[in-house]
Design an enzyme around this catalytic site. Sequence first.
Site, PDB file in Angstrom:
ATOM      1  N   ASP A 165       0.099   3.202  -0.325  1.00 49.69           N
ATOM      2  CA  ASP A 165      -0.556   4.517  -0.439  1.00 49.69           C
ATOM      3  C   ASP A 165      -0.012   5.378   0.564  1.00 49.69           C
ATOM      4  O   ASP A 165       0.717   4.991   1.573  1.00 49.69           O
ATOM      5  CB  ASP A 165      -2.197   4.209  -0.509  1.00 49.69           C
TER       6      ASP A 165
HETATM    7  C1  BGC Z   1      -4.523   8.412  -2.588  1.00 50.50           C
HETATM    8  C2  BGC Z   1      -3.868   8.020  -3.938  1.00 50.50           C
HETATM    9  C3  BGC Z   1      -2.804   8.919  -4.294  1.00 50.50           C
HETATM   10  C4  BGC Z   1      -1.861   9.334  -3.210  1.00 50.50           C
HETATM   11  C5  BGC Z   1      -0.956  10.273  -3.330  1.00 50.50           C
HETATM   12  C6  BGC Z   1      -3.684   9.024  -1.493  1.00 50.50           C
HETATM   13  O1  BGC Z   1      -4.363   9.871  -0.487  1.00 50.50           O
HETATM   14  O2  BGC Z   1      -5.307   7.459  -2.075  1.00 50.50           O
HETATM   15  O3  BGC Z   1      -4.675   7.528  -4.728  1.00 50.50           O
HETATM   16  O4  BGC Z   1      -2.107   8.575  -5.243  1.00 50.50           O
HETATM   17  O5  BGC Z   1      -2.663  10.095  -1.915  1.00 50.50           O
HETATM   18  O6  BGC Z   1      -1.299  11.577  -3.523  1.00 50.50           O
END
Ligand code: BGC
Length: 719
Positions: free
Chosen positions: A263
Amino acid sequence: MEQIELENLLKDMSLSEKIEQLVQLHGGFYGETDNYTGPVVDFHMTKEQPYRIGSILGEHGAQKLKDLQDRMMELQPHHIPALFMADVIHGYRTAFPAPIGIGSSFHPELAEKICEAVAREAAAAGVHVTFSPMVDLACDSRWGRCMESTGEDPWLNARFAESMVRGFQGDDYGKKGRVASCVKHFAAYGAVQSGRDYNVTELSERTLFEDYLVSYRAAVSAGVSMVMTAFNTINRIPCTTNKWLMRKVLREDMGFTGVLISDYGAVGESITHGSSEDLRDAAKKAMEAGCDIDMMSECYLHQLEGLVRAGELDESLVDEAVMRILALKNQLGLFENPYKDASTEDEEKVLFCEEHQELSRRAAEECIVLLKNEGVLPLTEDRKVVVVGSLADDREITGSWALFVKKEQTVTFKQAIKELYPGAHVEFILSDSLDEAGVDAVKNADRVILVLGENQSTTGESKSLADISLPREQRELFDRVYEENKNIVTVLFGGRPLAIPEVAEKSAALIEGWLPGSCGCYALADILFGRVNPSGKLSMSFPHCTGQLPISYRQFSTGRPKPPVDHYIPFVSNYMDVPNTPLYPFGYGLSYTVFEYSEVTLDKNSFSKGEKITASVVVKNAGRMDGMEAVQLYIRDMKGSVVRPLREFKGVEKIFLKKGEEREVRFDITEDMLRFYDINMDFVSEPGDFTLWIGDSSLTENGAKFRLLPQRQEQLQEV
Ligand code: BGC
């Protein structure tokens, strides 16, 4: 490309080139090509380096991505195309209901259709991979990300996980109109302590396996091509550097062979978690744990080469990760056509096309949940109606992960009523406080529709709440309206169950509209005026108050269970101030018609492994309106080597019945449906007594008993 060509390509790549494939940056790195500023400098990169990396996050739009791809392929030494990934969670240009709403449709086939439409739009806009579905189990609505989940139940979430993956990918995500799907967040992000986002989790291994991992496993079995790690810890180890979780559980046990991505910034966050020394240590741990792509931290970019050169990290780990990424690019067909489906003409045709708008509306019809109706709904057009509340004309109700919608295309509730019911006597007071004129209008109305709850700025990632009651201003508004008029229909928007016991008690009718998407307010208006019969069922329980959280219908028996009485009893497991049960439970939702259920019949009362029991009911639409009903199956294992849930959701069939029509609904019960992690953590069934129920919610008492027999000697010998 043939596998051998991929292998030759890999052999020909330098170490630094390989490492660049493992890096993902966001679009901010690609703004002004001649300006050597901003994130590029912060990430200590050369001017050209962002153009050599493996994948980019959040960029979209056919022409833009084609141009970007040209530049990437020009600067990447082997002209390897980049992967374009984005959060297309519940819509690209057309927003569909937020996942918590989709969960409340109790209709996985509908989710598949939605994801097909989402994929069509995203693919035309040049996106290759979507960071969806998010399948984290959510039982605690303090957590703002409940809105991204299909709810509190492992079995239902697993069905949605499969159908969403199928919807995005089809049988081959290289085909036109498909995108690769990335399931997230592995694992158990929904169990963050106290519902506080990015917090740690404290879970027993049994709970992790039996409740939390089920939906990811289903996505893997459905062929999901990517998995994203979670921000939280499991067993006090950050997921992104958790070797046991990634290598043993995900890859070895679940058989996942695709790409694993961190993530956002999560590799580096293992340092702030206090479990990695520094960037170098974090990079080493994440790589050893099997995390292929580092999304937005500097760890892989600057540390992997030194680690390999110093002999502290085996280069084969880098090769393994690069090969998985090349294989994904190959499966998408990027070596033959690096733009995949990016097409400005197709964007014109499919983005927010009529077909998708229609699906957004029809989907919302099935997602909206009627929670209470004391005969005030549906409304008739001759009634004098006043709609109160700023959310009634708010476009911020598409949901916080519908990032690429055009706000002006979202239909508000006010707009929907005006368009669809021009002849109705409806006045709008679009404020959360009432002036004198407002009070008069409320006093003189036959019905007041009070629109309360959340919009996308108050629910979603990082929007945790310690108190899930309505905001004070909205509570005061409710009280003020109630003083003047008792015929209140409360409509809630939002991404999580809120604690609304007084509103529920005092409202004459109550509707949960969730975040209904671009055209969902048409569905809401049609439900209020009775053109559409509501059929949504809650995918998350509504608690009485924050103190009951986390809550789910999947309770366990304690040593001192509470007998079925309404009051508090000392020295049994209950609260002094609120009941144990939620205000509205999982599976609950009303209709304008009446569905009558016959008693459950079983074709036999006992069976052994390899056989099945068929349970059936006859459901009759005994009311005065056609309608859909989610017929639900629950099972209880009466005794186990470990304590078993009081009931577990095990099946659903959503049926449509015309008024007066009846239909038999059957569920086959097989031994594998009864398996759980036993005292030895083996996933098995245990012979003994079971109860099943078939009905309209998790409260149903329409039950029958059956027995699973021990395996016969011959069967055991066969094994
Ligand atoms: C979130 C994810 C997301 C990623 C990319 C993160 O802050 O937890 O769910 O896919 O950002 O945008």
